[in-house]
Design an enzyme around this catalytic site. Structure first.
Site, PDB file in Angstrom:
ATOM      1  N   THR A 153       6.993   3.447  -2.920  1.00 39.87           N
ATOM      2  CA  THR A 153       6.279   2.167  -3.010  1.00 39.87           C
ATOM      3  C   THR A 153       6.435   1.452  -1.677  1.00 39.87           C
ATOM      4  O   THR A 153       7.535   1.046  -1.303  1.00 39.87           O
ATOM      5  CB  THR A 153       6.843   1.307  -4.154  1.00 39.87           C
ATOM      6  OG1 THR A 153       6.793   2.056  -5.364  1.00 39.87           O
ATOM      7  CG2 THR A 153       6.017   0.034  -4.318  1.00 39.87           C
ATOM      8  N   LYS A 196       0.259   0.385  -7.991  1.00 43.25           N
ATOM      9  CA  LYS A 196       1.685   0.461  -8.302  1.00 43.25           C
ATOM     10  C   LYS A 196       2.286  -0.937  -8.430  1.00 43.25           C
ATOM     11  O   LYS A 196       3.132  -1.182  -9.306  1.00 43.25           O
ATOM     12  CB  LYS A 196       2.419   1.259  -7.215  1.00 43.25           C
ATOM     13  CG  LYS A 196       3.940   1.294  -7.372  1.00 43.25           C
ATOM     14  CD  LYS A 196       4.364   1.973  -8.670  1.00 43.25           C
ATOM     15  CE  LYS A 196       5.889   1.945  -8.856  1.00 43.25           C
ATOM     16  NZ  LYS A 196       6.605   2.835  -7.938  1.00 43.25           N
ATOM     17  N   LYS A 255      12.967  -4.571  -4.338  1.00 46.38           N
ATOM     18  CA  LYS A 255      12.154  -4.321  -3.141  1.00 46.38           C
ATOM     19  C   LYS A 255      10.675  -4.348  -3.502  1.00 46.38           C
ATOM     20  O   LYS A 255       9.857  -4.966  -2.815  1.00 46.38           O
ATOM     21  CB  LYS A 255      12.546  -2.981  -2.522  1.00 46.38           C
ATOM     22  CG  LYS A 255      11.742  -2.570  -1.302  1.00 46.38           C
ATOM     23  CD  LYS A 255      10.569  -1.653  -1.635  1.00 46.38           C
ATOM     24  CE  LYS A 255      11.039  -0.336  -2.232  1.00 46.38           C
ATOM     25  NZ  LYS A 255       9.910   0.580  -2.477  1.00 46.38           N
TER      26      LYS A 255
END
Length: 299
Positions: free
Chosen positions: A101, A176, A244
Site C-alpha cells: 500500500t 485499497k 501507515k
C-alpha cells in the site's frame, strides 16, 4: 519448470510477501528474491528460487519485478533512489508491480519514470491479511494499463482469488484506501460488540459463533473476532502498517475535502496502542484499548 513462464523477481519477504512469493514458485514461475531478512530468503532458495544481492541485480535477471514493502520511503529506495534501485535496471518491455500500500502520488511518480523507460508499471495492493496470503486467496486491486494487467494476470492468479483491474495508474491504491476505511471501522464494530458481550458475562467465543451466523457476520468477525475471543493478538496485519495506510488515506481525503469521521477516530484509537508500544500487534489488539477505556483491562 515450464520455460514459457516469465522470470519473476520478488522484493520484500515479510508476513505477506513470503507466502505470496512461495505461491509464485509453486506455480512454476522461475523466481529471484531479495529481502532484508535472511530466513525467508533461505527458505525460498532451498525450494528452488535464486537470490539477488541488490534490487538492480534482480531487475536485470527478470522480466517482471514485484515489491511488497512496508512504506513509501522503502518503496522509493528500492525502486528508484537507493544505491542499486530496480527501476533503472529493468529492460524495456518488462513489468514493474508494487503490491504494497503506497501513496497514489508516489505510485504515479514511479509509473511515469517507468513509462519513460518503456516499462509498464502496475499498482496492485492486496487485502486479506497474512491468512489470505498464505492460502492464496487474496483480493488484488490493480491500477495501470490493461495490456500490462493481462500479461501479469497469471501471476496474480497464483497469489489471489479475486483479481480486479480497477482503472488507470494509482486507482489500485485508491481502491485499497477505500478498503482500509471499512477494515478499520469494521474492526471497531467487532471489538465493541465483544467488549459488550464479555463485560455483561457472555462467553466471547459463543458470541463470535452466534453473531457470525447472522446479520453481524463479516470477515472481521470470523477472523479477528475469533482471535479476540481467544486472546490472540498476534498479527495477521500489524497495527503500525494499518496506521501507515490510514495516514495516507487521511492525507488523500484531506486533499479531496472528504470528511472521514470514523476513520479519523480509528487513527487516534490505534495511536493509543502505538504509544503503549503495541504497533507490532495485530489490528484486533484494538480490544486492548477498548478494555482500557472501559476499565475492564487486567493490566
Amino acid at each position: 519448470m515450464s520455460n514459457n513462464k516469465p522470470t519473476v523477481g520478488f522484493i520484500g519477504l515479510g508476513i505477506m510477501g513470503y507466502p505470496m512469493a512461495r505461491h509464485l514458485l509453486g506455480a512454476g514461475f522461475p523466481l529471484w528474491v531479495h529481502s532484508r531478512s535472511r530466513p525467508p530468503i533461505e527458505a525460498l532458495v532451498s525450494a528452488g528460487a535464486c537470490e539477488a544481492r541488490t534490487p538492480a541485480e534482480l531487475a536485470t535477471r527478470c522480466t517482471v519485478v514485484i515489491t511488497c514493502l512496508p512504506d513509501d520511503e522503502t518503496v522509493r529506495q528500492v525502486w528508484l533512489s537507493g544505491e542499486s534501485p530496480a527501476l533503472p535496471a529493468l529492460p524495456a518491455g518488462s513489468i514493474a508491480i508494487d503490491m504494497g500500500t503506497t501513496s497514489p502520488k508516489l505510485t504515479r511518480e514511479l509509473a511515469e519514470f517507468a513509462r519513460q523507460r518503456g516499462v509498464a508499471f502496475l499498482d496492485a495492493p492486496v487485502t486479506g491479511g497474512q491468512w489470505g496470503a498464505e492460502a492464496g486467496t487474496l483480493t488484488i486491486m490493480v491500477g495501470g494499463e490493461a495490456d500490462a494487467f493481462a500479461r501479469a494476470l497469471p501471476l496474480f492468479r497464483a497469489m489471489g482469488k479475486k483479481i480486479v483491474h480497477v482503472g488507470h495508474t494509482g486507482q489500485g491504491q485508491l481502491m485499497k484506501l477505500a478498503n482500509q476505511v471499512a477494515v478499520a471501522i469494521g474492526t471497531l464494530a467487532v471489538a465493541e460488540s465483544l467488549l459488550f458481550a464479555e463485560t455483561v458475562g457472555l462467553d466471547p467465543m459463543q458470541a463470535v459463533e452466534v453473531l457470525g451466523s447472522g446479520a453481524a457476520s463479516s470477515w472481521a468477525m470470523e477472523n479477528l473476532g475469533r482471535r479476540i475471543a481467544q486472546g490472540d493478538f498476534q498479527p495477521g496485519f500489524m497495527v503500525k502498517l494499518l496506521q501507515k495506510d490510514l495516514r495516507i488515506l487521511l492525507e488523500e481525503a484531506h486533499s479531496q475535502h472528504i470528511p472521514l469521521l470514523g476513520t479519523g477516530m480509528m487513527h487516534q484509537l490505534y495511536q493509543l496502542l502505538e504509544r503503549e508500544g503495541h504497533g507490532q500487534l495485530g489490528t484486533q489488539a484494538l480490544m486492548l484499548v477498548l478494555r482500557r477505556l472501559a476499565g475492564t483491562d487486567s493490566g
